[in-house]
Each structure stands twice: as structure tokens, then as C-alpha cells.
Scaffold this motif. Structure first.
Motif, PDB file in Angstrom:
ATOM      1  N   LEU A   1       0.837  -1.183   0.000  1.00  0.00           N
ATOM      2  CA  LEU A   1       0.000   0.000   0.000  1.00  0.00           C
ATOM      3  C   LEU A   1       0.880   1.244   0.000  1.00  0.00           C
ATOM      4  N   SER A   2       0.395   2.271  -0.659  1.00  0.00           N
ATOM      5  CA  SER A   2       1.092   3.554  -0.692  1.00  0.00           C
ATOM      6  C   SER A   2       0.156   4.651  -0.205  1.00  0.00           C
ATOM      7  N   CYS A   3       0.742   5.669   0.358  1.00  0.00           N
ATOM      8  CA  CYS A   3      -0.021   6.834   0.801  1.00  0.00           C
ATOM      9  C   CYS A   3       0.775   8.067   0.421  1.00  0.00           C
ATOM     10  N   ALA A   4       0.231   8.832  -0.506  1.00  0.00           N
ATOM     11  CA  ALA A   4       0.891  10.049  -0.969  1.00  0.00           C
ATOM     12  C   ALA A   4       0.319  11.248  -0.223  1.00  0.00           C
ATOM     13  N   ALA A   5       1.204  12.088   0.268  1.00  0.00           N
ATOM     14  CA  ALA A   5       0.797  13.245   1.059  1.00  0.00           C
ATOM     15  C   ALA A   5       1.093  14.538   0.325  1.00  0.00           C
ATOM     16  N   SER A   6       0.266  15.538   0.576  1.00  0.00           N
ATOM     17  CA  SER A   6       0.504  16.874   0.031  1.00  0.00           C
ATOM     18  C   SER A   6      -0.075  17.899   0.992  1.00  0.00           C
ATOM     19  N   GLY A   7       0.379  19.118   0.866  1.00  0.00           N
ATOM     20  CA  GLY A   7      -0.197  20.205   1.634  1.00  0.00           C
ATOM     21  C   GLY A   7       0.611  20.658   2.832  1.00  0.00           C
ATOM     22  N   ARG A   8       1.459  19.818   3.345  1.00  0.00           N
ATOM     23  CA  ARG A   8       2.315  20.192   4.467  1.00  0.00           C
ATOM     24  C   ARG A   8       3.671  19.548   4.269  1.00  0.00           C
ATOM     25  N   THR A   9       4.596  19.967   5.086  1.00  0.00           N
ATOM     26  CA  THR A   9       5.927  19.374   5.016  1.00  0.00           C
ATOM     27  C   THR A   9       5.838  17.940   5.519  1.00  0.00           C
ATOM     28  N   PHE A  10       5.939  17.006   4.583  1.00  0.00           N
ATOM     29  CA  PHE A  10       5.733  15.601   4.915  1.00  0.00           C
ATOM     30  C   PHE A  10       6.757  15.127   5.929  1.00  0.00           C
ATOM     31  N   SER A  11       7.963  15.612   5.813  1.00  0.00           N
ATOM     32  CA  SER A  11       9.025  15.124   6.692  1.00  0.00           C
ATOM     33  C   SER A  11       8.819  15.500   8.151  1.00  0.00           C
ATOM     34  N   SER A  12       7.873  16.383   8.425  1.00  0.00           N
ATOM     35  CA  SER A  12       7.604  16.775   9.806  1.00  0.00           C
ATOM     36  C   SER A  12       6.444  15.996  10.416  1.00  0.00           C
ATOM     37  N   LEU A  13       5.866  15.090   9.645  1.00  0.00           N
ATOM     38  CA  LEU A  13       4.680  14.362  10.073  1.00  0.00           C
ATOM     39  C   LEU A  13       5.004  12.937  10.497  1.00  0.00           C
ATOM     40  N   THR A  14       4.426  12.525  11.599  1.00  0.00           N
ATOM     41  CA  THR A  14       4.424  11.118  11.958  1.00  0.00           C
ATOM     42  C   THR A  14       3.237  10.467  11.265  1.00  0.00           C
ATOM     43  N   MET A  15       3.456   9.312  10.700  1.00  0.00           N
ATOM     44  CA  MET A  15       2.437   8.657   9.886  1.00  0.00           C
ATOM     45  C   MET A  15       2.001   7.335  10.494  1.00  0.00           C
ATOM     46  N   GLY A  16       0.740   7.012  10.268  1.00  0.00           N
ATOM     47  CA  GLY A  16       0.226   5.747  10.760  1.00  0.00           C
ATOM     48  C   GLY A  16      -0.672   5.091   9.727  1.00  0.00           C
ATOM     49  N   TRP A  17      -0.737   3.783   9.798  1.00  0.00           N
ATOM     50  CA  TRP A  17      -1.714   3.014   9.029  1.00  0.00           C
ATOM     51  C   TRP A  17      -2.702   2.398  10.012  1.00  0.00           C
ATOM     52  N   PHE A  18      -3.969   2.510   9.656  1.00  0.00           N
ATOM     53  CA  PHE A  18      -5.050   1.919  10.430  1.00  0.00           C
ATOM     54  C   PHE A  18      -5.888   1.070   9.492  1.00  0.00           C
ATOM     55  N   ARG A  19      -6.731   0.247  10.060  1.00  0.00           N
ATOM     56  CA  ARG A  19      -7.651  -0.528   9.235  1.00  0.00           C
ATOM     57  C   ARG A  19      -8.981  -0.683   9.960  1.00  0.00           C
ATOM     58  N   GLN A  20      -9.998  -0.883   9.146  1.00  0.00           N
ATOM     59  CA  GLN A  20     -11.335  -1.044   9.698  1.00  0.00           C
ATOM     60  C   GLN A  20     -12.073  -2.102   8.906  1.00  0.00           C
ATOM     61  N   ALA A  21     -12.448  -3.155   9.600  1.00  0.00           N
ATOM     62  CA  ALA A  21     -13.230  -4.224   9.003  1.00  0.00           C
ATOM     63  C   ALA A  21     -14.709  -3.949   9.252  1.00  0.00           C
ATOM     64  N   PRO A  22     -15.578  -4.512   8.447  1.00  0.00           N
ATOM     65  CA  PRO A  22     -17.020  -4.280   8.625  1.00  0.00           C
ATOM     66  C   PRO A  22     -17.468  -4.640  10.033  1.00  0.00           C
ATOM     67  N   GLY A  23     -18.188  -3.713  10.661  1.00  0.00           N
ATOM     68  CA  GLY A  23     -18.718  -3.958  11.988  1.00  0.00           C
ATOM     69  C   GLY A  23     -17.722  -3.827  13.113  1.00  0.00           C
ATOM     70  N   LYS A  24     -16.501  -3.434  12.784  1.00  0.00           N
ATOM     71  CA  LYS A  24     -15.465  -3.314  13.815  1.00  0.00           C
ATOM     72  C   LYS A  24     -14.966  -1.885  13.890  1.00  0.00           C
ATOM     73  N   GLU A  25     -14.305  -1.590  14.997  1.00  0.00           N
ATOM     74  CA  GLU A  25     -13.724  -0.265  15.155  1.00  0.00           C
ATOM     75  C   GLU A  25     -12.427  -0.167  14.347  1.00  0.00           C
ATOM     76  N   ARG A  26     -12.074   1.062  14.075  1.00  0.00           N
ATOM     77  CA  ARG A  26     -10.812   1.301  13.383  1.00  0.00           C
ATOM     78  C   ARG A  26      -9.675   0.941  14.328  1.00  0.00           C
ATOM     79  N   GLU A  27      -8.701   0.200  13.821  1.00  0.00           N
ATOM     80  CA  GLU A  27      -7.609  -0.245  14.661  1.00  0.00           C
ATOM     81  C   GLU A  27      -6.252   0.121  14.079  1.00  0.00           C
ATOM     82  N   PHE A  28      -5.333   0.355  14.977  1.00  0.00           N
ATOM     83  CA  PHE A  28      -3.967   0.707  14.606  1.00  0.00           C
ATOM     84  C   PHE A  28      -3.274  -0.502  14.003  1.00  0.00           C
ATOM     85  N   VAL A  29      -2.512  -0.263  12.942  1.00  0.00           N
ATOM     86  CA  VAL A  29      -1.733  -1.315  12.306  1.00  0.00           C
ATOM     87  C   VAL A  29      -0.237  -1.079  12.526  1.00  0.00           C
ATOM     88  N   VAL A  30       0.209   0.117  12.153  1.00  0.00           N
ATOM     89  CA  VAL A  30       1.636   0.417  12.250  1.00  0.00           C
ATOM     90  C   VAL A  30       1.840   1.912  12.126  1.00  0.00           C
TER      91      VAL A  30
END
Length: 124
Positions: A20-49
Motif C-alpha cells: 500500500l502507498s499513501c501520498a501526502a501533500s499540503g504540508r511538510t511531509f518530513s515533519s509528520l508522523t504517519m500511521g496506518w489503520f484498518r477497519q473491518a465491517p462492523g469493527k472499530e478502526r484499529e492501529f496497524v503500524v
């Protein structure tokens, strides 16, 4: 405000891989901490990495540890999630998110910008 756009989801057989890829724009990307989350049907959004803004530290949920790798390319304003040995339970919509803090946080509420998500479906 940061704009995030995920890509790379799809249908894959159990045991397969996706990046998976995530392209960012609008702010200085190098200053941002990034996370991946996932959400399955009927479940809460959960942290992945997550990965700190300079990529020096990464944190993985136990459910994906050893099967996933997060990385970032600050020159391309992109963060990646390589997933291998996919399991049926990995099926979900995957979101990337950003936060201003220097540390990774597993709580969705701590992230200020979100992408629209990309569907990952693992079949048997």
C-alpha cells in the motif's frame, strides 16, 4: 491541512502480498508522523503500524508484526505498507493518517488528517 491518498489495495489470496502507498501533500511531509489503520465491517478502526517523521522508529500491532513493513520516502512524500503472508483477517479498509507529534500513537483520535482508504480483501 494535509491531503492523503492511499493506493495499492485489492483482492489477494491468503498467503499473498500487497504494498500500500499513501501520498501526502499540503504540508511538510518530513515533519509528520504517519500511521496506518484498518477497519473491518462492523469493527472499530484499529492501529496497524506507525512511523516517526524521520523514519527512525516504527511500531507494529501484534496482529501484523513480522508480516508487515512500514517505510517512508520523504523526498516523494509517500509512506508505504508492505504486507506479506496475508490472512483472511487482514481484510479491511486501510487508512493512512498523519499527526504533528514526534511519536507514534495508536489512538485514531490523535491523528488529524486521514486518507479516504483503500480496500484490501484476502480470499481463501
Amino acid at each position: 491541512q494535509v491531503q492523503l491518498v492511499e493506493s495499492g489495495g485489492g483482492l489477494v489470496q491468503a498467503g499473498g502480498s500487497l504494498r500500500l502507498s499513501c501520498a501526502a501533500s499540503g504540508r511538510t511531509f518530513s515533519s509528520l508522523t504517519m500511521g496506518w489503520f484498518r477497519q473491518a465491517p462492523g469493527k472499530e478502526r484499529e492501529f496497524v503500524v506507525g512511523i516517526t517523521y524521520r523514519g527512525g522508529m516504527t511500531y507494529y500491532a501484534d496482529s501484523v508484526k513480522g508480516r508487515s513493513t512500514i517505510s517512508r520516502d520523504n523526498d516523494k512524500n509517500t509512506v508505504y505498507l508492505q504486507m506479506t503472508n496475508l490472512k483472511l483477517e487482514d481484510t479491511a479498509v486501510y487508512f493512512c493518517a498523519s499527526r504533528e507529534g514526534w511519536n507514534v500513537d495508536s489512538r485514531p483520535s490523535q491523528y488529524t488528517s486521514w486518507g479516504q482508504g483503500t480496500q484490501v480483501t484476502v480470499s481463501s
